[in-house]
Design an enzyme around this catalytic site. Structure first.
Site, PDB file in Angstrom:
ATOM      1  N   HIS A 209       0.944  -1.103   0.198  1.00  0.00           N
ATOM      2  CA  HIS A 209       0.025  -0.005  -0.123  1.00  0.00           C
ATOM      3  C   HIS A 209       0.666   1.396  -0.082  1.00  0.00           C
ATOM      4  O   HIS A 209       2.115   1.062   0.103  1.00  0.00           O
ATOM      5  CB  HIS A 209      -0.665   0.154   1.310  1.00  0.00           C
ATOM      6  CG  HIS A 209      -1.983  -1.064   1.212  1.00  0.00           C
ATOM      7  ND1 HIS A 209      -3.227  -0.645   1.070  1.00  0.00           N
ATOM      8  CD2 HIS A 209      -1.923  -2.285   1.426  1.00  0.00           C
ATOM      9  CE1 HIS A 209      -3.876  -1.908   1.347  1.00  0.00           C
ATOM     10  NE2 HIS A 209      -3.257  -2.930   1.462  1.00  0.00           N
ATOM     11  N   GLU A 270       3.239   0.015   4.057  1.00  0.00           N
ATOM     12  CA  GLU A 270       3.001   1.431   3.790  1.00  0.00           C
ATOM     13  C   GLU A 270       4.276   1.776   2.812  1.00  0.00           C
ATOM     14  O   GLU A 270       4.970   2.521   3.650  1.00  0.00           O
ATOM     15  CB  GLU A 270       2.455   2.196   4.701  1.00  0.00           C
ATOM     16  CG  GLU A 270       1.045   1.566   5.211  1.00  0.00           C
ATOM     17  CD  GLU A 270      -0.225   1.608   4.425  1.00  0.00           C
ATOM     18  OE1 GLU A 270      -0.099   2.444   3.371  1.00  0.00           O
ATOM     19  OE2 GLU A 270      -1.488   1.326   4.741  1.00  0.00           O
TER      20      GLU A 270
HETATM   21 ZN    ZN Z   1      -4.067   1.372   1.152  1.00  0.00          ZN
END
Ligand code: ZN
Length: 300
Positions: A209, A270
């Protein structure tokens, strides 16, 4: 960087064309469709190696995070190049890294959401009117699928609790982000991933992500064997911080479901810092951040 995968925002057909080019260039790479999105777009799964012990890498679950599709495909390309010539990737012998392992990569988990973020109204097709109303004309930050369901809130892990939290936060129906759908696994994009995991032995899974430079590795009290150590190694390699999700980031996600369903390590990484969508021209720098992490995830 002289690569097939470009530092550019790619629409669905461009991603499909890039995968075709990778397949034409590297005969040992294969690809199949593991399902179709709400709009009927294929959800591709690239496969490398012949072992039944799979590592799974997923990307582009959220529309505005489409740069992660390029990162996943670039990793496939670099790994293939190193495997072909018996070379190294991230300082590691690629052929040795793949011994007894195979790698599954789903670069575009939410093809419709990414199309909306990349192409705006045109990417929303027959749902353009409804999506325009839901996002107030701000297509770029769209994270959900075509039906306004956030795939990463739609998995069957603490779904009911998350659903109640969504309602407390004023989320009662389809929208750009964070609506978990009418029931767990209601969406075809979610089911494509759960079926893939149920039908193959996945040792561990890494979901890409953006953004925050953070690695999530637990689900509530659940910490599968080896996952803490693996997370520490990923953090040391990437320079990203380890963290524990709170509030609307707890439950419903792919990592959460993977951990609770199989008691095996699952990670959310992330990538980068800034505002989504992160700029395409930063692709190679962001890829450099996580190349070591991704390579180690294949070996561990
Ligand atoms: Zn995401």
């Amino acid at each position: 960087m002289n690569t097939i995968i470009p530092a550019a925002d790619c629409e669905y057909f461009e991603i499909k064309r890039l995968i075709d080019r990778l397949l034409a260039r590297y005969s040992f790479l294969s690809c199949r469709s593991i399902g179709r999105s709400c709009a009927g777009r294929d959800i591709f799964c690239l496969s490398l190696g012949k072992s039944d012990e799979h590592v799974l890498l997923t990307a582009a679950t959220h529309g505005s995070e489409h740069i992660t599709a390029n990162i996943a495909l670039l990793f496939a390309e670099q790994l293939c190049a190193a495997l072909e010539k018996g070379g190294e990737i991230a300082g590691i012998d690629a052929r040795k890294a793949m011994l007894g392992r195979s790698l599954l990569i789903v670069p575009l988990c939410n093809p419709d959401g990414c199309e909306i973020s990349v192409k705006g109204e045109q990417g929303a097709g027959y749902m353009a009117g409804k999506i325009r109303r839901l996002c107030g004309g701000d297509f770029t930050h769209w994270n959900a699928n075509l039906r306004g369901v956030d795939i990463n809130h739609n998995f069957s892990a603490g779904w009911r609790e998350l659903h109640q939290l969504e309602q407390k936060s004023g989320i009662f129906g389809p929208g750009p982000t964070r609506f978990g759908g009418p029931y767990p696994e209601s969406e075809p994009e979610t089911r494509a991933l759960t079926s893939l995991c149920r039908e193959n032995h996945i040792c561990h899974a890494v979901a890409l992500h953006t953004q925050g430079e953070v690695i999530y590795w637990s689900y509530g009290e659940m910490q599968p064997p080896h996952s803490a150590k693996m997370a520490e190694i990923f953090a040391a390699e990437s320079g990203y911080a380890l963290d524990v999700p709170t509030g609307l980031a707890v439950g419903g996600g792919f990592k959460d479901w993977f951990i609770s369903e199989f008691s095996r390590p699952g990670f959310t990484v992330e990538i980068g810092k800034g505002q989504n969508p992160l700029p395409a021209h930063d692709l190679y720098r962001l890829f450099g951040d996580v190349l070591g992490l991704l390579t180690l995830s294949v070996i561990m």
